[in-house]
Design an enzyme around this catalytic site. Structure first.
Site, short mmCIF file in Angstrom:
data_model
loop_
_atom_site.label_atom_id
_atom_site.label_comp_id
_atom_site.label_asym_id
_atom_site.label_seq_id
_atom_site.Cartn_x
_atom_site.Cartn_y
_atom_site.Cartn_z
CE1 TYR A 140 67.12 -7.89 46.34
CE2 TYR A 140 68.26 -8.36 48.41
CZ TYR A 140 68.29 -8.02 47.07
OH TYR A 140 69.50 -7.81 46.44
CG HIS A 197 66.19 -7.17 38.29
ND1 HIS A 197 67.21 -8.03 38.63
CD2 HIS A 197 66.24 -7.01 36.95
CE1 HIS A 197 67.87 -8.36 37.51
NE2 HIS A 197 67.28 -7.76 36.49
#
Length: 152
Positions: free
Chosen positions: A23, A99
């Site tokens: 991430y 996302h």
């Protein structure tokens, strides 16, 4: 002034700390700061929120359903939250699902369910795998769409 909501699901409060190899190291506060700068430049109001609670996200989506647009990163709720999906279906504005990771690629290497977001059928568009830059792209898309729809 048009209002655009950026709504974030579970565990995104730990963005920058949780699995930075997937991430990245940017925090949710970093993302909000960049989005606020874009909103100011585009002349839109930005509401930026995060919750680990499904019911709170549903309330916020309902609040936003007649706004200028919704950007949502449902995170782990992407794969199992019918209430969030149902709320998104009621939106009368553009909805962009974001996302940070490429959920389709992760489905090949981790768990097959990762590539199957329940939310996508309710979305105007989906951005996946472009890191936190996906939020900025989604905001730019909605702001441009609002400008195109406003009378000259």
């Amino acid at each position: 002034m048009a209002r655009i909501y950026v709504l974030n699901g579970p565990n995104l409060n730990l963005l920058g700390q949780r699995e930075p190899e997937i991430y990245g190291r940017d925090t949710l506060a970093d993302v909000e700061q960049r989005c606020q700068a874009i909103a100011a430049r585009e002349g839109v109001e930005l509401v930026f929120r995060q919750s680990n609670r499904e019911d709170e996200l549903v309330d916020w989506i309902q609040e936003a359903r007649k706004s200028g647009g919704v950007i949502i990163n449902p995170a782990g709720l992407s794969y199992n939250s019918v209430p969030v999906l149902d709320a998104l279906k009621m939106c009368e504005c553009p909805v962009v699902e974001v996302h940070i990771s490429n959920i389709h690629k992760r489905a090949e290497t981790e768990a097959s369910w990762r590539g199957d977001s329940l939310m996508s059928p309710a979305a105007t568009g989906v951005i996946a795998g472009l890191g936190v830059h996906g939020y900025e792209l989604a905001l730019d898309f909605i702001a441009r769409r609002l400008k195109a729809q406003s009378p000259a």
